[in-house]
Write an enzyme that holds these catalytic residues in place. Structure first.
Site, PDB file in Angstrom:
ATOM      1  CG  ASP A  67      -0.363  -0.608   2.454  1.00 25.29           C
ATOM      2  OD1 ASP A  67       0.864  -0.593   2.580  1.00 25.29           O
ATOM      3  OD2 ASP A  67      -1.124  -1.087   3.300  1.00 25.29           O
ATOM      4  CG  ASN A 137      -8.937  -2.869  11.833  1.00 29.64           C
ATOM      5  OD1 ASN A 137      -7.966  -3.464  11.363  1.00 29.64           O
ATOM      6  ND2 ASN A 137      -9.403  -1.748  11.302  1.00 29.64           N
ATOM      7  CG  HIS A 139      -5.922  -3.242   8.688  1.00 27.26           C
ATOM      8  ND1 HIS A 139      -6.072  -1.937   9.111  1.00 27.26           N
ATOM      9  CD2 HIS A 139      -4.596  -3.504   8.836  1.00 27.26           C
ATOM     10  CE1 HIS A 139      -4.889  -1.458   9.478  1.00 27.26           C
ATOM     11  NE2 HIS A 139      -3.991  -2.381   9.323  1.00 27.26           N
ATOM     12  CD  GLU A 144      -8.795  -0.096   7.695  1.00 24.87           C
ATOM     13  OE1 GLU A 144      -8.821  -1.034   8.513  1.00 24.87           O
ATOM     14  OE2 GLU A 144      -8.059   0.896   7.830  1.00 24.87           O
TER      15      GLU A 144
HETATM   16  C1  F6R Z   1       1.454  -2.009   6.093  1.00 21.12           C
HETATM   17  C2  F6R Z   1       0.080  -2.501   6.117  1.00 21.12           C
HETATM   18  C3  F6R Z   1      -0.701  -2.679   7.374  1.00 21.12           C
HETATM   19  C4  F6R Z   1       0.142  -3.135   8.563  1.00 21.12           C
HETATM   20  C5  F6R Z   1      -0.739  -3.259   9.808  1.00 21.12           C
HETATM   21  C6  F6R Z   1       0.083  -3.574  11.036  1.00 21.12           C
HETATM   22  O1  F6R Z   1       1.935  -1.899   4.769  1.00 21.12           O
HETATM   23  O2  F6R Z   1      -0.442  -2.722   5.085  1.00 21.12           O
HETATM   24  O3  F6R Z   1      -1.718  -3.620   7.140  1.00 21.12           O
HETATM   25  O4  F6R Z   1       0.759  -4.339   8.280  1.00 21.12           O
HETATM   26  O5  F6R Z   1      -1.441  -2.074  10.028  1.00 21.12           O
HETATM   27  O6  F6R Z   1       0.904  -2.487  11.327  1.00 21.12           O
HETATM   28  P1  F6R Z   1       2.017  -2.537  12.465  1.00 21.12           P
HETATM   29  O7  F6R Z   1       3.044  -3.511  11.996  1.00 21.12           O
HETATM   30  O8  F6R Z   1       2.558  -1.125  12.520  1.00 21.12           O
HETATM   31  O9  F6R Z   1       1.332  -2.953  13.701  1.00 21.12           O
END
Ligand code: F6R
Length: 268
Positions: A67, A137, A139, A144
């Site tokens: 992303d 959550n 995702h 989401e």
């Molecule tokens: C990052 C992404 C998100 C993260 C997720 C966990 O490119 O797509 O899905 O993997 O939000 O984030 P952290 O590792 O910061 O807890």
């Protein structure tokens, strides 16, 4: 889904680095799917160490990130391009021309940009190994809850929780984007292997929903239940809500025995 529980986050990162190294060393033109966020930083550190100390080369690697924020200047320190440069790309011998993020400026059509990204992944031969984190959550990428389980790369509005979770990374007076381009769940499902890393207590509920909950758009990561080669690597805190920890640990020992007997088999 293979669930492996390690004592701590350090061991999770080491195991993930082992997976990436095996792919990069054994495939002629490996294609990596990469994630940003706090969790994979320790993985990227280990890859840089392996590059410096053991000569692990990324010369032939192509990469596709999950992303990128909508309409963000790549030079902005908050962009995921900057994150990848700072944590990995600038420290290894990867050809930056072969590193891709799903970008979209306000002048570009997000639908076209999404289709172009999907095509670029196909043209590279498809993703061999997709690294994932998980949101509190549930995702994956910026898919989401309620995201279509077969979605492809597209623009998404971030939830309040994700904006709040990520606000720690922005200064009080800094603009925080509320939209992002993201690979879809379907894009992630097309990867040959998926390696999801989760560490820390705040991921324990999401991990439990992903592994043992119903297949549901309310927990996007639960789609991985339908992936043939999904490996979930956890520290003890992230695994703390799983009931069947004993079974996962036992199955991991058995798998290691099989690997010793028959060799590692990864069908990239
Ligand atoms: C990052 C992404 C998100 C993260 C997720 C966990 O490119 O797509 O899905 O993997 O939000 O984030 P952290 O590792 O910061 O807890």
């Amino acid at each position: 889904m293979q669930v492996i529980i390690f004592d701590d986050a350090e061991q999770v990162a080491e195991h993930a680095a082992q997976w990436v190294s095996e792919l990069v060393e054994n495939k002629t033109n490996p294609v990596l799917g990469l994630a940003t966020g706090s969790t994979p930083i320790s993985l990227y550190k280990k890859l840089v160490e392996r590059h410096n100390e053991q000569g692990l080369s990324f010369k032939n690697v192509s990469s596709f990130n999950l992303d990128e924020y909508h309409n963000i200047d790549p030079a902005n320190p908050q962009s995921y391009r900057s994150f990848m440069n700072d944590n990995l790309f600038s420290h290894v011998d990867i050809d930056v021309a072969n590193t891709h993020l799903p970008t979209c400026t306000s002048e570009q059509n997000p639908r076209e940009q999404g289709l172009n990204y999907e095509q670029a992944i196909k043209d590279a031969g498809g993703i061999d190994l997709q690294i994932l984190g998980i949101g509190a959550n549930g995702h994956i990428g910026f898919n989401e809850p309620t995201s279509s389980l077969v979605s492809k790369t597209r623009i998404k509005t971030l939830t309040e929780q994700t904006i709040k979770d990520n606000s720690r990374l922005f200064k009080a007076d800094e603009h925080q984007p509320d939209m992002a381009m993201t690979m879809g769940i379907g894009t992630i499902m097309d990867s040959r292997y998926v390696l999801l890393m989760a560490t820390g207590e705040n991921k324990a509920d999401a991990v439990n929903d992903m592994v043992t909950g119903a297949l549901s758009a309310m927990c996007p990561a639960s789609a991985l239940q339908m992936h043939e080669n999904a490996i979930v690597i956890l520290d003890k805190a992230a695994a703390s809500k799983l009931e069947d920890k004993g079974y996962y640990q036992w199955a991991d020992k058995q798998n290691n025995k099989l690997n010793q007997q028959y060799g590692l088999y990864h069908n990239y």
